[in-house]
Enzyme design. Structure first.
Site, PDB file in Angstrom:
ATOM      1  N   ASP A   1       0.841  -1.190   0.000  1.00 50.93           N
ATOM      2  CA  ASP A   1       0.000   0.000   0.000  1.00 50.93           C
ATOM      3  C   ASP A   1       0.883   1.250   0.000  1.00 50.93           C
ATOM      4  OD1 ASP A   1       0.730  -1.083   2.524  1.00 50.93           O
ATOM      5  OD2 ASP A   1      -0.734   0.150   3.543  1.00 50.93           O
TER       6      ASP A   1
ATOM      7  N   GLU B   1      12.710   3.055   6.699  1.00 46.26           N
ATOM      8  CA  GLU B   1      11.749   2.038   6.250  1.00 46.26           C
ATOM      9  C   GLU B   1      11.981   1.646   4.802  1.00 46.26           C
ATOM     10  OE1 GLU B   1       6.839   1.936   5.958  1.00 46.26           O
ATOM     11  OE2 GLU B   1       7.950   3.777   5.548  1.00 46.26           O
TER      12      GLU B   1
END
Length: 792
Positions: free
Chosen positions: A457, A675
Site C-alpha cells: 500500500d 523504512e
C-alpha cells in the site's frame, strides 16, 4: 575546541581497560563508575594554574612534551564533559536543527577533544560527518547512563560502519523494538500513533474464549489505576465486518499469546510473550513484517524471540481466524501476505536438538494453524476465484479504513461530498454509518482494503483493481505453503497429521461446481497426508504457468480474474516465484538473463519498472511501492530466490547494492536506518505519500526499522569478506563491480580503492553528492590505512 572539564585540581580521570571492551554495548561501556586518581606532579594537573605568555593581545601556549603523552602507536582516548560537548556540537554542527549531524549540515565538521592521557591538556581534531555523528551518539548513550564525563575510545568514533550498524541492530535495535502485552508492557504497546479519534484511553480487546486472560487484564486495571485501562471481551466471531466497523470509534490493541509463570507468591500468573514491532508509527505485531524481522532475528541468534512470534500467529489464527494485518481492532477483518510455514520451518531447524519431541509438538501446532489459515482464508471465497483457482487479496470490510491519516482519502471523497452538498467530514460520517449508499465508492474501498492486505500500500500496479487480481506474489506464497506443509507431514510427522481444530476443508481441485457443492468435509474427519499437499502444489504450479507466466516477456504477471487478462505491470514480486521454487530452470534463466536488468538499479531492486509506473504529475503523484523505491521484502525474496536457483553471483551483487545504499545513509545521516529508499537517487529522503519511517530521532537512532534491520543482517550473510570490506569503505557498486548500470565494463577495476590521505582530504572539501550511476565515482570514504571516516 570542546569545553574544558571542570573537576577538582590534581584529579586525573583514567580508563580501566579491564572493565570494558572498546566496542562493548553502552550498558557495559558507560554503565560502570567513573575512575580517577590524583596526579603525581603539579604540572600534570589540568587545573595547574600555569598561565600562557601574552604577546600583545594574544596568548600563546607552547606545546610541552609530558611524561604521560600518548605514543603514536597507542589507542587514543578522549576526556569529555558530556553535557557541554553535546551543547557545543549541536550549536556548531547541527545547522538544520534536527538534533542530527549529517552531510546536509553546513557546520565546519571539526571539533577538538582533549586526550585522556594528558588529562585533557592536549587535544586532537575529530573531523567529518561520520566521526562527529558517532560522537554525538556516544554522548547520548553516556547521558542515558547518567555520566557527566567520560573517557571515550577514538575507536568508537572510527568504528567500521558495517560492524557498527550490524552491532547496533543485534544488540540494541531488536531490544528497543521488543514489546509485551502484559502489566509491564501495556503502557508502551497501547500507544497508537494511528489513532485519530481523539481518545487516547488505553484499551485492550480479549478473545471470547480466553476468560483467564480477560480477568488478568482486569486485575492489572485495578492494580494500576493510572493506566485507565479499558478491558473489552470480543464476541465469538470478532471479524464480522459490521462489528469491526463498530469499533472504529473505540480502537484498541488486541490481546496476543501469553504464558503461565510463577507469581512469586505461591501461585500462577500470566506473562506476555515478547515480540518485535516494525517501529516508528507501527507499534503493534504485523504479519509479513514479522516474517522478515524473524529472518534477522535468526541471523542474530534470537531463536526464542522468533519462536514467540510464531506463537502469536498461532494464537491469532485460533482466536481471530487469520494472521492479522496488525494486532489492532481495525485490522480484524484483514490479513497480509502469508509466510507462516517457511517461518516455522526455519525456526524449527534452529531449535535446540536436546528435546526433539517438544520441537515436533511445537512445529505440529504451527503447521496445523497454517492448514487452518489456508483453508479458511486463502482458498476460501471471496479470496478464492473458483473459476481460475487463483487466490486474491480480497478482505471483507465496510466503510473507510480508519487507520490512515485524516486527509488520506479527501481527494477521493470530495466529488461525492460536493455532489450531495456536504462537507467531506459530514459525508464520511454518513457513508460510514450506512445512511448514504455509493456503490462506486464501495468498489473503490474494496480494492483499497485489498491493497492494504497485499502489503503493497500503495502502488499503481494494484490501484482500483487489487481485489480482482490473482497476484503472482500470493500464488507463489501459497505454492510455498503447500510444499512446506507436504514436506513437514512427510519428513517430520511420518506422513500422517491429524487436525485438532474443526473447520471446513475446501475442495480440490477448485472449480465453480466443486465450490458450490455441499456438504464439505470437516478437518477433524480427514487425516492430512503429504500426497494431497504435493498434488495441490503441482496443480498450483500449473495455474501459475497458465495465468501468470508470460513467455514472450520472460516475466510473471498478475492475472485479472474479472477481465480474464494479465495485468502487464512489471513487478519485482515476479521473483517471488524463485523464492518459492515454482519456476522451472528455463523460466528462472529467463527471469535472470532477460528481465532482471529492468529492476536492477544502483541501490538494488526497485519495486516495479518506470515504464509500468507511468508518468508522475501533480494529478498523479508518486506511490511508495512503485519505481524508484526499494523495500527490504523485495530485496530479500530476490536474493534468496536467485541463490536457490544457483545464481549466487547475481544475489551477491544485488545484496551489495542494497547494503551499500544502507551503509552510505548510515555514515552520512547520523546512523539512520529507514523504512525504505529511493534506490535510484540512493536517498531515504523520499516524497511518496506516507513519507518515510525510522528517520525521526534525536542524536542517536534507537530502533532502526524492523525489516530494514533484517535486510542488513541477512544481506551481510550473502557477502564475501572482500565485499563486506568494500561496503564498509563505501565503495560504489559501479566501482566495485567495474561496470555501468547497463552491464558494460568500464575501466574502473575493483582495486580502484583510494587510500591516500590527500585524496580523502580533497573529498572532505566537497559537500556535494555524486550523481547516482555515474562511472566517475568519488573515492571511498574509509581507508584502513588512514583509519578515519571523513565524509563531510
Amino acid at each position: 575546541m570542546a569545553p574544558s572539564l571542570s573537576h577538582p585540581p590534581g584529579v586525573n580521570f583514567i580508563d580501566d581497560d579491564a572493565h570494558r571492551h572498546v566496542h562493548s554495548e553502552a550498558e557495559h561501556y558507560y554503565g560502570g563508575p567513573e575512575y580517577h586518581s590524583r596526579s603525581r606532579t603539579y604540572s600534570a594537573s589540568h587545573g595547574s594554574g600555569i598561565r600562557p605568555p601574552v604577546f600583545g593581545q594574544e596568548s600563546y601556549m607552547k606545546t610541552r612534551r609530558l611524561s604521560h603523552d600518548e605514543k603514536s602507536s597507542a589507542p587514543r582516548r578522549f576526556l569529555i564533559d558530556v553535557e557541554d560537548t553535546i551543547r557545543l556540537i549541536l550549536e556548531q554542527e547541527d545547522t538544520d536543527g534536527d538534533f542530527q549531524i549529517s552531510v546536509t549540515d553546513a557546520g565546519p565538521k571539526i571539533l577538538s577533544l582533549g586526550t585522556a592521557t594528558s588529562n585533557g591538556y592536549k587535544s586532537f581534531d575529530i573531523r567529518g560527518t561520520y566521526m562527529l555523528s558517532n560522537l554525538l551518539q556516544e554522548l547520548a548513550l553516556a547521558r542515558d547512563h547518567g555520566r557527566k564525563r567520560i573517557v571515550l575510545d577514538e575507536a568508537r568514533l572510527t568504528e567500521n560502519p558495517v560492524d557498527r550498524l550490524s552491532r547496533m541492530i543485534k544488540n540494541s535495535f531488536w531490544h528497543a523494538l521488543t514489546r509485551r502485552i502484559d502489566g509491564d508492557g501495556l503502557e508502551i504497546i497501547c500507544a497508537d500513533p494511528k489513532n485519530r479519534t481523539g481518545r487516547i484511553q488505553p484499551r485492550i480487546y480479549v478473545p471470547h474464549a480466553e476468560p483467564k486472560m480477560a480477568e488478568y487484564y482486569r486485575q492489572i486495571a485495578r492494580e494500576k489505576p493510572h493506566l485507565n485501562l479499558d478491558v473489552q471481551v470480543l464476541p465469538p466471531k470478532p471479524d464480522n465486518p459490521a462489528f469491526v466497523k463498530s469499533l472504529n470509534g473505540t480502537p484498541g490493541i488486541l490481546a496476543l499469546a501469553m504464558k503461565e509463570v510463577d507469581d512469586n507468591k505461591g501461585g500462577k500468573t500470566l506473562k506476555g510473550i515478547p515480540f518485535v514491532v516494525p517501529g516508528a508509527r507501527f507499534n503493534e505485531l504485523y504479519n509479513w513484517d514479522s516474517y522478515f524481522i524473524t529472518l534477522g532475528l535468526l541471523v542474530d541468534g534470537y531463536v526464542s524471540m522468533a519462536k514467540g512470534i510464531v506463537e502469536h500467529f498461532i494464537f491469532e489464527i485460533r482466536h481471530y481466524n487469520k494472521i492479522l494485518n496488525g494486532s489492532r481492532s481495525y485490522y480484524l477483518a484483514r490479513s497480509q501476505p502469508p509466510f507462516l510455514t517457511d517461518m516455522a520451518l526455519q525456526i524449527y531447524n534452529q531449535l535446540d536438538r536436546t528435546d526433539m519431541d517438544a520441537n515436533r509438538q511445537w512445529l505440529k501446532r504451527a503447521i496445523q494453524a497454517a492448514i487452518k489459515e489456508y483453508h479458511t482464508v486463502w482458498v476460501a471465497e471471496p479470496r478464492m476465484d473458483p473459476k481460475t483457482g487463483l487466490s486474491r487479496y480480497r478482505p471483507e470490510g465496510l466503510g473507510i479504513p480508519p487507520e490512515t491519516e485524516a486527509t488520506h482519502f479527501t481527494h477521493i471523497l470530495e466529488p461525492y461530498a460536493q455532489r450531495r452538498g456536504l462537507s467531506v467530514l459530514e459525508f464520511s460520517e454518513r457513508y460510514n454509518a450506512g445512511s448514504l449508499k455509493e456503490p462506486q465508492l464501495d468498489e473503490y474501498f474494496l480494492h483499497d482494503r485489498a491493497v492494504r492486505e497485499s502489503g503493497h500500500d500503495t502502488t499503481y500496479r494494484l490501484e482500483k483493481r487489487c481485489a480482482n487480481l490473482g497476484t503472482i506474489d500470493l500464488q507463489a506464497l501459497l505454492y510455498k505453503y503447500e510444499i512446506d506443509i507436504a514436506t513437514a507431514i512427510h519428513e517430520v510427522f511420518d506422513d500422517e497429521l491429524e487436525l485438532e481444530d474443526d473447520f471446513e476443508l475446501l475442495p480440490f481441485p477448485p472449480s465453480p461446481e466443486s465450490y458450490a457443492a455441499r456438504p464439505r468435509a470437516r478437518s477433524t474427519q480427514k487425516v492430512q497426508r503429504s500426497a494431497e499437499w504435493f498434488a495441490r502444489a503441482e496443480w498450483r504450479r500449473g495455474i501459475i504457468d497458465k495465468y501468470c507466466w508470460n513467455e514472450s516477456k520472460s516475466l510473471y504477471f498478475d492475472y485479472d480474474t474479472i477481465t480474464g487478462k494479465q495485468s502487464l505491470y512489471e513487478s519485482a514480486t515476479a521473483y517471488w516465484a524463485l523464492w518459492a521454487g515454482c519456476a522451472s530452470e528455463e523460466q528462472a534463466w529467463k527471469l535472470v538473463s532477460v528481465s532482471l536488468k529492468k529492476f536492477e538499479v544502483l541501490g538494488g531492486v526497485v519495486s516495479g519498472t518506470e515504464e509500468s509506473r507511468g508518468v508522475i504529475s501533480l494529478d498523479r503523484p508518486n506511490r511508495q511501492w512503485d519505481y524508484p523505491y526499494a523495500w527490504p521484502p523485495h530485496q530479500i525474496m530476490t536474493w534468496v530466490g536467485l541463490e536457490r536457483y544457483g545464481y549466487l553471483e547475481d544475489a551477491q551483487r544485488l545484496a551489495y547494492r542494497f547494503l551499500y545504499m544502507m551503509t552510505t545513509a548510515f555514515v552520512d545521516f547520523n546512523g539512520v536506518v529507514p523504512e525504505k529508499f529511493d534506490a535510484v537517487k540512493l536517498s531515504h529522503l523520499v516524497d511518496a505519500e506516507y513519507g518515510n519511517q525510522g528517520i525521526d530521532f534525536k542524536m542517536i537512532p534507537r530502533e532502526g526499522f524492523g525489516w530494514m534491520n533484517a535486510a542488513y543482517q541477512v544481506g551481510l550473510s550473502f557477502l564475501t569478506n572482500h565485499m563486506r570490506r568494500a561496503v564498509a569503505a563505501c565503495t560504489s557498486p559501479e566501482v566495485f563491480f567495474g561496470r555501468t548500470m547497463m552491464g558494460e565494463h568500464t575501466a574502473a577495476p575493483p582495486s580502484s580503492v583510494v587510500n591516500d590521505p590527500l585524496g580523502l582530504a580533497m573529498e572532505n572539501m566537497s559537500l556535494g553528492v555524486s550523481t547516482p550511476g555515474a562511472i566517475d565515482t568519488p573515492p571511498p570514504l574509509y581507508s584502513p590505512d588512514v583509519g578515519m571516516f571523513d565524509r563531510k
